[in-house]
Design an enzyme around this catalytic site. Structure first.
Site, short mmCIF file in Angstrom:
data_model
loop_
_atom_site.label_atom_id
_atom_site.label_comp_id
_atom_site.label_asym_id
_atom_site.label_seq_id
_atom_site.Cartn_x
_atom_site.Cartn_y
_atom_site.Cartn_z
N ASP A 42 47.97 53.39 58.76
CA ASP A 42 47.04 54.28 59.45
C ASP A 42 45.92 53.43 60.05
O ASP A 42 45.11 52.86 59.33
CB ASP A 42 46.48 55.27 58.42
CG ASP A 42 45.45 56.22 59.00
OD1 ASP A 42 45.12 56.11 60.19
OD2 ASP A 42 44.97 57.09 58.24
N ARG B 5 49.27 59.40 67.15
CA ARG B 5 48.94 60.62 66.41
C ARG B 5 48.02 61.49 67.28
O ARG B 5 47.08 60.98 67.89
CB ARG B 5 48.24 60.27 65.10
CG ARG B 5 47.63 61.47 64.40
CD ARG B 5 47.03 61.10 63.06
NE ARG B 5 45.84 61.86 62.76
CZ ARG B 5 45.16 61.79 61.63
NH1 ARG B 5 45.55 60.95 60.68
NH2 ARG B 5 44.08 62.53 61.45
N HIS C 34 49.86 53.77 63.40
CA HIS C 34 49.59 54.89 64.30
C HIS C 34 48.13 54.91 64.70
O HIS C 34 47.24 54.58 63.92
CB HIS C 34 50.05 56.24 63.72
CG HIS C 34 49.44 56.64 62.42
ND1 HIS C 34 48.15 57.13 62.30
CD2 HIS C 34 49.95 56.67 61.16
CE1 HIS C 34 47.90 57.45 61.05
NE2 HIS C 34 48.97 57.16 60.33
N CYS D 166 39.05 63.25 58.31
CA CYS D 166 40.36 63.46 57.71
C CYS D 166 41.12 64.49 58.53
O CYS D 166 40.56 65.51 58.95
CB CYS D 166 40.22 63.92 56.27
SG CYS D 166 41.78 64.38 55.48
N ASP E 179 43.64 54.59 62.18
CA ASP E 179 42.58 55.48 62.65
C ASP E 179 42.56 55.55 64.18
O ASP E 179 43.58 55.72 64.81
CB ASP E 179 41.23 55.04 62.07
CG ASP E 179 41.10 55.38 60.59
OD1 ASP E 179 41.92 56.16 60.08
OD2 ASP E 179 40.19 54.85 59.93
N GLU F 293 49.56 65.95 63.96
CA GLU F 293 48.85 66.24 62.72
C GLU F 293 48.56 67.74 62.56
O GLU F 293 48.33 68.45 63.54
CB GLU F 293 47.52 65.45 62.69
CG GLU F 293 46.66 65.65 61.45
CD GLU F 293 47.33 65.17 60.17
OE1 GLU F 293 48.41 65.68 59.83
OE2 GLU F 293 46.75 64.29 59.51
N ASN G 195 53.40 64.89 58.17
CA ASN G 195 52.46 64.49 57.13
C ASN G 195 52.44 65.56 56.05
O ASN G 195 51.89 66.64 56.25
CB ASN G 195 51.06 64.32 57.74
CG ASN G 195 50.03 63.92 56.70
OD1 ASN G 195 50.35 63.59 55.56
ND2 ASN G 195 48.76 63.97 57.08
N GLU H 290 45.20 57.35 66.58
CA GLU H 290 44.95 58.77 66.78
C GLU H 290 43.99 59.03 67.93
O GLU H 290 43.33 58.11 68.44
CB GLU H 290 44.43 59.41 65.50
CG GLU H 290 43.08 58.91 65.06
CD GLU H 290 42.80 59.26 63.60
OE1 GLU H 290 41.74 59.87 63.35
OE2 GLU H 290 43.61 58.92 62.72
N ASP I 140 36.74 59.79 54.05
CA ASP I 140 37.59 59.39 55.17
C ASP I 140 36.96 59.87 56.49
O ASP I 140 37.43 60.80 57.13
CB ASP I 140 38.99 60.00 54.99
CG ASP I 140 39.97 59.57 56.06
OD1 ASP I 140 39.72 58.53 56.71
OD2 ASP I 140 40.99 60.26 56.25
N TYR J 5 53.77 53.62 53.12
CA TYR J 5 52.70 54.05 54.01
C TYR J 5 51.36 53.59 53.45
O TYR J 5 51.12 53.69 52.24
CB TYR J 5 52.71 55.57 54.16
CG TYR J 5 51.66 56.12 55.09
CD1 TYR J 5 51.68 55.80 56.44
CD2 TYR J 5 50.65 56.95 54.61
CE1 TYR J 5 50.71 56.30 57.30
CE2 TYR J 5 49.69 57.47 55.47
CZ TYR J 5 49.73 57.14 56.82
OH TYR J 5 48.78 57.63 57.67
#
Length: 301
Positions: free
Chosen positions: A89, A161, A116, A126, A91, A195, A217, A118, A62, A48
């Site tokens: 990731d 996500r 992914h 974050c 974002d 999430e 996660n 989101e 983040d 990951y």
């Protein structure tokens, strides 16, 4: 020597086959290309690439400050070092739907197995911090549709996500998250990343509601308890990530080492905890490069 000889397409196929199997997939977060070699050696199912880790490596929080170029570049460095599939990731996709489409193709070119996208607003936060906000359902669906339509390799995994659960912490939050997950699957998501679930029953509820794999996660110091792989599998989860674990362990060791050197004036007491030079050379296949030199570079017919 050098990089993996398994093609990106084959890694993507392997990822999809794993998601369709009966065993929970475990993807630790890599913070350096060398750490990828260890993840593979220790028998994990994939790698990951965490946005939080990449931000932290750059000395940044983040909060959406990293760029597509930085993420794609680091993802390429990591993915090429392993035969395992790499999930990234991405974002919010780094912009509007057209930017999301470009993100997918850049990550395909980087050789990763999937990513992914989101549903947070820009700039994102974050996933386990308070104060997050999510976009409306229509915008979230547009992002996933853009991602699914943009891929050129149909084996590339597009995961959606949703952060709705944390942004709606009340009793209705889980129901809204499940409804959104269903809509994202209808938009083309191959898997769902819900999430900041509160407990195993919430993971189980999401997994029961959608007909695609669900990711958990397991990040430290977050909203979710640190459940075991067996607990997650029993709840219907198909994949678990440990996004920041290795970085946190490493940086904890770095801080303790600096304290020791500062106080003792020498690193002598730390040597027993270090990766030895011999082990480093083993991990990076130093002998393979020597063989190349002996057989080709210094070859004399």
């Amino acid at each position: 020597m050098l990089y993996s000889d398994v093609t990106a397409h084959d890694k993507r196929v392997r990822f999809r086959e794993g998601l369709a199997g009966d065993t929970l997939l475990r993807f630790p977060g890599a913070f350096t290309p060398q750490s990828v070699r260890l993840i593979q050696e220790k028998g994990f199912d994939g790698v990951y690439v965490s946005g939080a880790v990449l931000s932290a490596e750059l000395g940044l929080p983040d909060i959406g400050l990293t760029t597509l170029t930085e993420v794609a570049g680091r993802s390429r460095q990591i993915a090429r070092m392993t035969d395992l599939p790499t999930l990234v990731d991405a974002d919010t996709g780094f912009g509007e739907p057209m930017n999301v489409a470009r993100t997918i193709q850049e990550l395909e070119d980087a050789g990763v197995a999937g990513c992914h996208i989101e549903d947070q607003v820009n700039p994102k936060r974050c996933g386990h911090l308070d104060g997050k906000a999510t976009v409306d359902l229509g915008t979230a669906v547009q992002r996933v549709r853009a991602a699914a339509d943009a891929r050129r390799d149909p084996a590339f995994v597009v995961m959606a996500r949703t952060d709705v659960r944390a942004s709606l912490p009340g009793a209705d939050g889980l129901a809204v998250a499940i409804d959104r997950a269903k809509a994202l699957v209808d938009a083309g998501a191959d898997a769902i990343f819900p999430e900041a679930m509160r407990d195993l029953s919430e993971f189980e509820a999401v997994a029961s509601a959608v007909d695609v794999p669900v990711l958990a996660n397991m990040t430290e110091f977050g909203k979710s308890e640190l459940f075991t792989a067996a607990q997650l599998q029993d709840a219907g989860v198909r994949m678990v990530i440990y996004p920041v674990t290795l970085l946190r362990v490493a940086m904890g060791a770095v801080e303790r080492a600096l304290d020791e050197i500062a106080s003792a004036g020498t690193q002598r007491a730390l040597v027993g905890d270090m990766q030895t030079r011999a082990r480093l050379y083993e991990v990076i296949d130093y002998a393979g490069y020597n063989r190349f030199d002996d057989d080709i570079f210094t070859y004399h017919p």
